[in-house]
Design a protein around this motif. Sequence first.
Motif, PDB file in Angstrom:
ATOM      1  N   LEU A 154       0.832  -1.195   0.000  1.00 59.70           N
ATOM      2  CA  LEU A 154       0.000   0.000   0.000  1.00 59.70           C
ATOM      3  C   LEU A 154       0.871   1.251   0.000  1.00 59.70           C
ATOM      4  O   LEU A 154       2.024   1.218   0.431  1.00 59.70           O
ATOM      5  CB  LEU A 154      -0.909   0.015   1.222  1.00 59.70           C
ATOM      6  N   PRO A 155       0.335   2.385  -0.466  1.00 59.77           N
ATOM      7  CA  PRO A 155       1.115   3.632  -0.455  1.00 59.77           C
ATOM      8  C   PRO A 155       1.221   4.205   0.949  1.00 59.77           C
ATOM      9  O   PRO A 155       0.677   3.650   1.916  1.00 59.77           O
ATOM     10  CB  PRO A 155       0.296   4.550  -1.371  1.00 59.77           C
ATOM     11  N   GLN A 156       1.909   5.315   1.062  1.00 66.19           N
ATOM     12  CA  GLN A 156       2.042   5.982   2.354  1.00 66.19           C
ATOM     13  C   GLN A 156       0.689   6.494   2.827  1.00 66.19           C
ATOM     14  O   GLN A 156      -0.210   6.780   2.031  1.00 66.19           O
ATOM     15  CB  GLN A 156       3.039   7.143   2.244  1.00 66.19           C
ATOM     16  N   GLU A 157       0.548   6.625   4.150  1.00 68.10           N
ATOM     17  CA  GLU A 157      -0.732   7.021   4.713  1.00 68.10           C
ATOM     18  C   GLU A 157      -1.097   8.468   4.397  1.00 68.10           C
ATOM     19  O   GLU A 157      -2.217   8.892   4.670  1.00 68.10           O
ATOM     20  CB  GLU A 157      -0.725   6.798   6.231  1.00 68.10           C
ATOM     21  N   SER A 158      -0.182   9.225   3.835  1.00 71.57           N
ATOM     22  CA  SER A 158      -0.490  10.594   3.431  1.00 71.57           C
ATOM     23  C   SER A 158      -1.256  10.648   2.111  1.00 71.57           C
ATOM     24  O   SER A 158      -1.753  11.699   1.716  1.00 71.57           O
ATOM     25  CB  SER A 158       0.806  11.413   3.298  1.00 71.57           C
ATOM     26  N   SER A 189      -4.493   7.153  -9.722  1.00 74.28           N
ATOM     27  CA  SER A 189      -3.285   7.982  -9.824  1.00 74.28           C
ATOM     28  C   SER A 189      -2.804   8.503  -8.483  1.00 74.28           C
ATOM     29  O   SER A 189      -1.599   8.627  -8.246  1.00 74.28           O
ATOM     30  CB  SER A 189      -3.534   9.152 -10.786  1.00 74.28           C
ATOM     31  N   SER A 190      -3.723   8.810  -7.579  1.00 78.68           N
ATOM     32  CA  SER A 190      -3.348   9.364  -6.277  1.00 78.68           C
ATOM     33  C   SER A 190      -3.147   8.291  -5.208  1.00 78.68           C
ATOM     34  O   SER A 190      -2.873   8.614  -4.053  1.00 78.68           O
ATOM     35  CB  SER A 190      -4.419  10.354  -5.799  1.00 78.68           C
ATOM     36  N   PHE A 191      -3.292   7.006  -5.601  1.00 79.86           N
ATOM     37  CA  PHE A 191      -3.227   5.922  -4.624  1.00 79.86           C
ATOM     38  C   PHE A 191      -2.606   4.704  -5.299  1.00 79.86           C
ATOM     39  O   PHE A 191      -3.293   3.739  -5.651  1.00 79.86           O
ATOM     40  CB  PHE A 191      -4.631   5.605  -4.098  1.00 79.86           C
ATOM     41  N   LEU A 192      -1.298   4.746  -5.521  1.00 76.44           N
ATOM     42  CA  LEU A 192      -0.609   3.704  -6.263  1.00 76.44           C
ATOM     43  C   LEU A 192      -0.343   2.488  -5.376  1.00 76.44           C
ATOM     44  O   LEU A 192       0.256   2.594  -4.315  1.00 76.44           O
ATOM     45  CB  LEU A 192       0.717   4.244  -6.818  1.00 76.44           C
ATOM     46  N   VAL A 193      -0.794   1.339  -5.828  1.00 76.79           N
ATOM     47  CA  VAL A 193      -0.685   0.088  -5.085  1.00 76.79           C
ATOM     48  C   VAL A 193       0.113  -0.907  -5.912  1.00 76.79           C
ATOM     49  O   VAL A 193      -0.044  -0.987  -7.130  1.00 76.79           O
ATOM     50  CB  VAL A 193      -2.081  -0.487  -4.774  1.00 76.79           C
ATOM     51  N   LEU A 218     -12.372   4.325  13.100  1.00 76.13           N
ATOM     52  CA  LEU A 218     -12.506   3.209  14.027  1.00 76.13           C
ATOM     53  C   LEU A 218     -11.113   2.838  14.535  1.00 76.13           C
ATOM     54  O   LEU A 218     -10.162   2.776  13.755  1.00 76.13           O
ATOM     55  CB  LEU A 218     -13.159   2.012  13.331  1.00 76.13           C
ATOM     56  N   ASP A 219     -11.004   2.590  15.823  1.00 74.35           N
ATOM     57  CA  ASP A 219      -9.704   2.307  16.432  1.00 74.35           C
ATOM     58  C   ASP A 219      -9.332   0.839  16.215  1.00 74.35           C
ATOM     59  O   ASP A 219      -9.514  -0.008  17.089  1.00 74.35           O
ATOM     60  CB  ASP A 219      -9.744   2.636  17.924  1.00 74.35           C
ATOM     61  N   ILE A 220      -8.806   0.547  15.028  1.00 71.57           N
ATOM     62  CA  ILE A 220      -8.346  -0.800  14.708  1.00 71.57           C
ATOM     63  C   ILE A 220      -6.952  -0.699  14.096  1.00 71.57           C
ATOM     64  O   ILE A 220      -6.532   0.366  13.635  1.00 71.57           O
ATOM     65  CB  ILE A 220      -9.298  -1.516  13.729  1.00 71.57           C
ATOM     66  N   LYS A 221      -6.233  -1.810  14.088  1.00 72.98           N
ATOM     67  CA  LYS A 221      -4.892  -1.830  13.506  1.00 72.98           C
ATOM     68  C   LYS A 221      -4.992  -1.823  11.982  1.00 72.98           C
ATOM     69  O   LYS A 221      -5.946  -2.330  11.411  1.00 72.98           O
ATOM     70  CB  LYS A 221      -4.123  -3.062  13.972  1.00 72.98           C
ATOM     71  N   GLY A 222      -3.970  -1.249  11.350  1.00 73.14           N
ATOM     72  CA  GLY A 222      -3.940  -1.231   9.895  1.00 73.14           C
ATOM     73  C   GLY A 222      -3.727   0.161   9.342  1.00 73.14           C
ATOM     74  O   GLY A 222      -3.859   1.164  10.061  1.00 73.14           O
ATOM     75  N   ASN A 223      -3.396   0.248   8.076  1.00 77.57           N
ATOM     76  CA  ASN A 223      -3.168   1.526   7.412  1.00 77.57           C
ATOM     77  C   ASN A 223      -4.457   2.334   7.347  1.00 77.57           C
ATOM     78  O   ASN A 223      -5.530   1.787   7.102  1.00 77.57           O
ATOM     79  CB  ASN A 223      -2.626   1.304   5.997  1.00 77.57           C
ATOM     80  N   LYS A 224      -4.330   3.646   7.526  1.00 77.29           N
ATOM     81  CA  LYS A 224      -5.481   4.550   7.517  1.00 77.29           C
ATOM     82  C   LYS A 224      -5.251   5.658   6.492  1.00 77.29           C
ATOM     83  O   LYS A 224      -4.166   6.221   6.420  1.00 77.29           O
ATOM     84  CB  LYS A 224      -5.712   5.150   8.908  1.00 77.29           C
ATOM     85  N   TYR A 225      -6.290   5.963   5.720  1.00 77.51           N
ATOM     86  CA  TYR A 225      -6.202   6.978   4.662  1.00 77.51           C
ATOM     87  C   TYR A 225      -7.445   7.858   4.705  1.00 77.51           C
ATOM     88  O   TYR A 225      -8.555   7.377   4.958  1.00 77.51           O
ATOM     89  CB  TYR A 225      -6.089   6.322   3.283  1.00 77.51           C
ATOM     90  N   SER A 226      -7.252   9.150   4.453  1.00 78.70           N
ATOM     91  CA  SER A 226      -8.384  10.070   4.390  1.00 78.70           C
ATOM     92  C   SER A 226      -9.116   9.903   3.065  1.00 78.70           C
ATOM     93  O   SER A 226      -8.508   9.609   2.033  1.00 78.70           O
ATOM     94  CB  SER A 226      -7.907  11.513   4.544  1.00 78.70           C
TER      95      SER A 226
END
Length: 321
Positions: free
Chosen positions: A29-33, A57-61, A83-91
């Motif tokens: 996955l890409p960076q969380e930013s 284009s804005s979310f390269l996987v 939600l407070d769960i483990k894993g990558n988070k994206y806006s």
Amino acid sequence: MKWLIGVLLISGVSASTLQFAAVPRSIVLPQESSNLRTSDISTLNELLLGVSTKQVSSFLVKTQLFSPTKAVAVVQIQDIDILDIKGNKYSLDVDGYDFGALDSSLSVAFGADREYVTVNKDGASGSQLSAAISSASVDDSLVKTKSEPLRSELLQVYKLVAGLKAQGAKLTQSNSPDVFQVTISGLIKLVDSDERNQAILEIQKAVNTLSQAIVEAYGDQAVVEVVCDSSPIQIKNTAQAHRIVKRAADETGKSPVQVERERYNVTEFTGSDYPAMFAIFLGLGIILSVAVLYIAVGIWNMDPGRDSIIYRMTTTRMKKD
């Protein structure tokens, strides 16, 4: 069966978040930013399932051709930012979400021989697997909240978990992906802060339990996404015919070759390595064909004299008195 695609989806209008509760090691996955629009989630899931190679284009996987994802589960949680769960988070930027687009792509690629299950407070519906989910029995004490709508939704989530466990290894025997869509909207009617906080904890527990069950059912070949939004939006569920009309409307300005490729559903390769594989097999086929032709022509023009292999193999020895 089909490849299961596990995606948890939560959509809204103000603050929205996409979270990955489970991701195969073959997916980077890409960076969380990085930012993503809700309308691109379907395109992203097609890529994760190997149905398409089209990137957002804005979310390269990064994915691997020979390690396909077999399941995606989508859980839509409304009236919550994150939600407070483990894993990558994206806006997320909310501009509409069409879950039917993913179903249309899978219908074209795999037909009806696949699992597609929708779970909400009314129960499970969809493919054959939904019957096993509906008939599954769970302990009512797993859910403590007194809110009847939320309680009903969470019990259905635990039924989904029980149904997945009952299927066991059968879920990994198919080459087509499985898709699960789960909707949790019971938080909308909760006003009391203490009751709401307790309900959120129960949702976290249910989501983590579902994520673990999907990973166990499909091994390291399942994706679980969670999309949260404090202002829920309506999710479309368009049919396959809608997508075909949309393609026809976008033909203006396209070359005749591109139009024909889209008409026969070959507009995109299903994997980034396919062009190289095609070139290898095509080149090998041409070389072998030329070699066989050269050998055939050589034998055809060979002099069938007494010292040739043709003479020895085709001439019978004469009888002697």
